[in-house]
Design a protein around this motif. Sequence first.
Motif, PDB file in Angstrom:
ATOM      1  N   ASP A  91       0.832  -1.202   0.000  1.00  0.00           N
ATOM      2  CA  ASP A  91       0.000   0.000   0.000  1.00  0.00           C
ATOM      3  C   ASP A  91       0.869   1.255   0.000  1.00  0.00           C
ATOM      4  OD1 ASP A  91      -2.440  -1.237  -0.068  1.00  0.00           O
ATOM      5  OD2 ASP A  91      -2.704  -1.272   2.105  1.00  0.00           O
ATOM      6  N   ARG A 234      -3.601   3.178 -14.225  1.00  0.00           N
ATOM      7  CA  ARG A 234      -3.323   2.005 -13.394  1.00  0.00           C
ATOM      8  C   ARG A 234      -2.932   2.420 -11.976  1.00  0.00           C
ATOM      9  NH1 ARG A 234      -3.828  -3.598 -12.668  1.00  0.00           N
ATOM     10  NH2 ARG A 234      -2.373  -4.093 -10.992  1.00  0.00           N
ATOM     11  N   ASP A 238      -4.926   1.646  -8.438  1.00  0.00           N
ATOM     12  CA  ASP A 238      -4.263   0.975  -7.317  1.00  0.00           C
ATOM     13  C   ASP A 238      -4.449   1.759  -6.023  1.00  0.00           C
ATOM     14  OD1 ASP A 238      -3.405  -1.127  -8.864  1.00  0.00           O
ATOM     15  OD2 ASP A 238      -1.393  -0.303  -9.229  1.00  0.00           O
ATOM     16  N   ARG A 241      -8.110   1.410  -4.817  1.00  0.00           N
ATOM     17  CA  ARG A 241      -8.344   0.112  -4.185  1.00  0.00           C
ATOM     18  C   ARG A 241      -7.724   0.056  -2.792  1.00  0.00           C
ATOM     19  NH1 ARG A 241      -8.230  -1.795  -9.655  1.00  0.00           N
ATOM     20  NH2 ARG A 241      -5.962  -1.696  -9.775  1.00  0.00           N
ATOM     21  N   SER A 242      -6.540   0.610  -2.645  1.00  0.00           N
ATOM     22  CA  SER A 242      -5.886   0.577  -1.335  1.00  0.00           C
ATOM     23  C   SER A 242      -6.633   1.437  -0.315  1.00  0.00           C
ATOM     24  CB  SER A 242      -4.429   1.036  -1.463  1.00  0.00           C
ATOM     25  OG  SER A 242      -4.347   2.414  -1.792  1.00  0.00           O
TER      26      SER A 242
END
Length: 520
Positions: A91, A234, A238, A241-242
């Motif tokens: 993360d 991308r 990411d 989502r984290s």
Amino acid sequence: MDPPPRQAAPSSSPFPRLEVLDRSAAHTFARPAKLINDGPDVAHFLTSKAYRDIGTFVMQLNRALCPRSKTQPTDSAGIESFTLGAGRERDPEPVARLRQLLQRVEAFVDEAPPDPGPRRFGNVSFRTWHALLDERADALLREFLPRGVLEFPSTSAGTTTAAELKAGEEGLLETGEEQGEAGPLDEVKAYFLGSFGSAQRLDYGTGHELSFLAFLGCVWKLGAFKSEAADSERALEDVERSIVLGVMGPYLQVIRRLILTYTLEPAGSHGVWGLDDHSFLPYIFGSAQLTRPIGEGSGEAMPLEGSLQGAPRPADVAKVDAGFERLRRDNMYFSAVGFIRDVKTGPFWEHSPILFDVSGIRDGWGKINKGMVKMFNAEVLSKFPVVQHFRFGALFSWDQDPDAPAPAQSVHMANQPASAIATLAAAAAAAATAAGTAAPWAQATRMPPGTGGGPGIPYSKAPWASRGVGGGAGGSSAVPPLPRGGPPDTGPLPPTSFPKGIPGKANNQFAVTKAPWAND
């Protein structure tokens, strides 16, 4: 107030993202204030910039959790899905720091053990825990938030927000000194403190969960994740989502410990006919985790039906086995259902009939995700008991969104509480026309003039009852004459009981609002 500058979404994505403020221009901050005080305020909220930003942030995070089909032909896996505990060591630094912040907050439970006295809801030691949080909030935020967030360029000279104007009109601002010199810490702190239940009412609900979403939105707007995202699609996905799996997931774990430790009462719960007593967002994000995959970098919209290959069936939420325990560790939807099982006993269809009905959907998790988003808008954002405590500043603004359509008239909008001013005016008018000094509740039992009845409901509605008693204008008989042809045939007597349907199904009730997806 001029609208803040926006960050355009990357060219590869046609979907909007929450704005990130431009650090090259000073921004005006304001201390968030409670501005939803009656039903008409909800209608304004649904056309505000705050409502727009909340919806944008939820949809942005929701799409990020949808599984992705790999575009590289050499990738043997083919599909990438995202789960709760996987790869958290990768993360971004701001996400890891926010998780440490939540761990520190959870540790306050050890300093405020629950009071041993008997009670059903609301242990008074929760007020001690909340006092510790309030006392240490400034230091915690300065320690764990990126320096750039709290040192964001700001100015308050010569600008008054719509929220400050409304708060001033309603007497919600304290002094001239309090009205000025607000900074980013004031806004972030207000939403942070509102995320952990009410110390006054000893409860927690979806309104507090909404406040934590706004806290994360403030951190996003102030650029905490901008360097991590690197402006590529991308990298942005990411980070999104984290935020959900690495921050929202641990936040829900902290909340569940608080609920169990201090027996917090559900805030604004619908009881057995509500989706969940405390949370809503894990059902949106958890169903997104299991939805049919979309192509990575393809710009596809969120699927409206279908499921990830190998995903559990919706009906599996009603099962209790080893597979369920594994699913609750990986998926936010099953984790939320698992907590319900921890605090409630009895058959699942009995204590959670709405979730049981949802488990029968055959069109896959995409259909469930679509319905959950619609239900969130109707049952959380459009309900006065939920949003009445939400606060508005500059980051989540009360200002009108110029592109917002008029809110659609619906059952939810029609059932908002009346304006307090209108209610007081109606009460004053009724009191002025009432004779004597009867108690206020006595007005409800006054019969219209000429009915000849006593206090209470006018039971007789037959046509002849409108004539004077005795059959004429000056009659005095207590029994009205029969109409010509005898008494009318009014049909069979009403039933004394209602037919029973299938337990746990909506047809077992005679007045139930269907889930949004049931109309499709």
